[in-house]
Every structure is written in structure tokens, then in C-alpha cells.
Design an enzyme around this catalytic site. Structure first.
Site, PDB file in Angstrom:
ATOM      1  N   CYS A 133      11.868  50.476   4.391  1.00 12.42           N
ATOM      2  CA  CYS A 133      11.930  50.249   2.946  1.00 12.42           C
ATOM      3  C   CYS A 133      10.809  49.326   2.497  1.00 12.42           C
ATOM      4  CB  CYS A 133      13.286  49.663   2.566  1.00 12.42           C
ATOM      5  SG  CYS A 133      13.479  49.357   0.791  1.00 12.42           S
ATOM      6  N   CYS A 136      11.784  46.769  -0.162  1.00 11.47           N
ATOM      7  CA  CYS A 136      12.652  45.704   0.364  1.00 11.47           C
ATOM      8  C   CYS A 136      11.848  44.658   1.131  1.00 11.47           C
ATOM      9  CB  CYS A 136      13.705  46.292   1.312  1.00 11.47           C
ATOM     10  SG  CYS A 136      14.721  47.598   0.623  1.00 11.47           S
ATOM     11  N   ASP A 137      10.897  45.112   1.937  1.00 13.60           N
ATOM     12  CA  ASP A 137      10.269  44.232   2.925  1.00 13.60           C
ATOM     13  C   ASP A 137       8.779  43.978   2.734  1.00 13.60           C
ATOM     14  OD1 ASP A 137      12.740  44.087   4.179  1.00 13.60           O
ATOM     15  OD2 ASP A 137      12.337  45.832   5.428  1.00 13.60           O
TER      16      ASP A 137
END
Length: 317
Positions: A133, A136-137
Site C-alpha cells: 500500500c 499507507c507507507d
């Protein structure tokens, strides 16, 4: 055993649905499945979930949600649903251990599983430099070298997104030709931070004590192997919605995601609802999953209330 409402899955969507239904005195039962807490339990730091200015770990966030659902009266049961009967009412869920449960309403929040390559070092380094992701990261890779594996629109989109943080983003794809649309390819190829290693087959994720250090690949034309240096590797080869246990009883889109009536969590079968990544092919974020879990719970509560009113009216007659 019969329940008013059963929720299948305990990610952000399922546990949010459980919190709302429990607060509405619907006494929901949650079936945890094979990965209690969902994909967030494999994420170390979560910095983009509102309400946590200093961040929170994925497992801690899901544990908090679980405790909150239990506090309001939800029940949580370990197990995995292997089959369902949505033709007859009440609905029947068949568990892997041989047990059966019935419910007046069912919320499906079984998520989607990120596709993996199955190469050495990949699973061992999820959360240690290997991610599925970018949104997300990506923040954790400022001024780092990143590899994106994939050749479709998602890979191009994530490569472009990651250039906001990384010093270099290298796209690795096993073919010379990309599957992405022309416009998405053009955007990526026009980005000076994006470099290319096409016609390369990933062989192994290389890692040291501090995490990922690179990706070993094979040149498909020459057969030569090399290690591409990287601090992070993002898998962008798609997701598989976890819907196999439904046996085709609910309509899906061409990628297998459950379809809901726009603006609701209602599926094609009244009383069956879907939320989270199992019906979301676009956003796939913890906060959007939680939001759709709220929608599913409110829709289910409304359905159960109306259904109970009809039954009471028939009994009076």
C-alpha cells in the site's frame, strides 16, 4: 444458534459495524476469520488514521477497536465461514469446524488479499520494507530508493505517488510491455524520478538486520541476474477480494469485488450487506473501510427494525 446480525470479518470495517450494531442493542456476533484484525495487523505504523497525532501500530489500533466492540456488547467468535445459504431465511452460515449459525442480517467484511509474488524474502519482510500500500507507507520512505513491482495502472499510479517521498522509484515488470493504459504510462514515463527495469523477473527480496536492501531479478532476455538496490519494495500486482466462500450467490464486478447499491452497503439480497475492501476496489484505506462499516451497520439496523415491525404486524393480524 440464531443471531439478529452476524458480521463476517474483523478488520476496520467489520469491527466498526460491530460497534454501531452493539450500541443499537442488536447484539451482533462477529466471526474473526483466519486473520483477526485484517491486513492492518501486518502494518507496523499507522499515521493516517484520524485521532492519533503520534501514530499507532496496526495491531494496537485493531485491538482497540475489538475492545470497543466488546465493551458495547458485541460477541466475537473465532472461526472461518466456508459456505453460506442466502437463498433461504434466516440466512445460514456453515463454519469450517462443522458448526452452523443463522442470522436475520449478515454483514460481509472479509476484505481483499494483496497478491504476492511468492518469492524468497517477500513474506518475511512485510512491514520491514515490503509493502502492498503506497498511500499507507510511502511517507516512511522519504529520500529513499524504492522499487514498485507491476505493470498495470495501479503500479504506474503508485510509482508516481511515491516520487513525492522517494529519491528514486524504479518500476520492475516481468515483460517489456506494460499493461497500464497509455495515459498512465505517459504520466509515469514523464516523471524524472521514475526509472525502469522492464523484462525482469523478481527472484528474491534481499534484506539485512535493518530491513530491505534490494531486489534480485533475472533479465529475461540474457538470463543474467542482478541485485537492484532499494530501501523499500512495493507490490502493485493487484488484490483478490475474499469472496470464494459465497459460492457466487452475490453479484461482483469484473475483478470480483462485491457490488452494492450506490450510496448504501446493501447487496442484491435484502438483509445482506458488504463493507470494507471486499467491495472497495479504489480506496482500500482503514478509514474508508471503517466508514463503510458504519454504513453497513446503519443499513442493517434499519433493515432489522423494519423487518421486526412487519413480523409484529403479522402476529397481531
Amino acid at each position: 444458534m440464531h443471531h439478529k446480525a452476524i458480521i463476517i470479518g474483523t478488520g476496520p470495517a467489520g469491527l466498526t459495524a460491530a460497534i454501531y450494531l452493539a450500541r443499537a442493542n442488536m447484539s451482533p456476533l462477529v466471526i474473526e476469520g483466519i486473520q483477526p484484525g485484517g491486513q492492518l495487523t501486518t502494518t507496523t505504523e499507522v499515521d493516517n488514521f484520524p485521532g492519533f497525532p503520534d501514530g499507532i501500530t496496526g495491531p494496537e489500533l485493531m485491538d482497540n477497536m475489538r475492545k470497543q466492540a466488546l465493551r458495547f456488547g458485541a460477541a466475537i467468535q473465532s472461526g472461518r465461514v466456508k459456505e453460506v445459504d442466502f437463498v433461504h431465511r434466516p440466512f445460514t452460515l456453515f463454519l469450517e469446524d462443522g458448526g452452523q449459525l443463522t442470522a436475520d442480517a449478515v454483514i460481509i467484511s472479509t476484505g481483499a488479499t494483496a497478491k504476492k509474488l511468492g518469492i524468497t524474502g517477500e513474506s518475511d519482510n512485510i512491514g520491514k520494507g515490503v509493502s502492498t500500500c503506497a498511500t499507507c507507507d510511502g511517507f516512511f520512505f522519504r529520500n529513499k530508493k524504492i522499487i514498485v513491482i507491476g505493470g498495470g495502472d495501479t503500479a504506474m499510479e503508485e510509482a508516481n505517488f511515491l516520487t513525492r517521498f522517494a529519491s528514486e522509484v524504479r518500476v520492475v515488470h516481468r515483460r517489456e510491455e506494460l499493461k497500464a493504459s497509455k495515459i498512465m504510462q505517459a504520466h509515469a514515463r514523464g516523471n524524472t524520478k521514475v526509472t525502469w527495469s522492464l523484462d525482469r523477473t523478481p527472484l528474491e527480496v534481499m534484506a539485512g538486520p535493518l530491513g530491505v536492501t534490494g531486489l534480485k531479478v533475472r533479465n529475461n532476455t540474457t538470463g543474467q541476474e542482478e541485485v537492484l538496490e532499494a530501501d523499500g519494495i512495493f507490490l502493485a500486482i493487484g488484490h483478490t477480494p475474499n469472496t470464494g466462500f459465497l459460492g457466487g450467490q452475490l453479484p461482483t464486478d469484473e475483478l470480483g469485488y462485491l457490488q452494492v447499491i450506490p450510496g448504501t452497503a446493501q447487496t442484491a439480497i435484502p438483509g445482506v450487506f458488504a463493507c470494507g475492501d471486499v467491495q472497495d476496489r479504489i480506496y482500500r484505506q482503514a478509514i474508508t473501510s471503517a466508514g463503510s462499516g458504519c454504513m453497513a451497520a446503519l443499513d442493517a439496523e434499519r433493515y432489522l427494525t423494519e423487518h421486526a415491525s412487519v413480523e409484529q404486524e403479522l402476529q397481531v393480524r
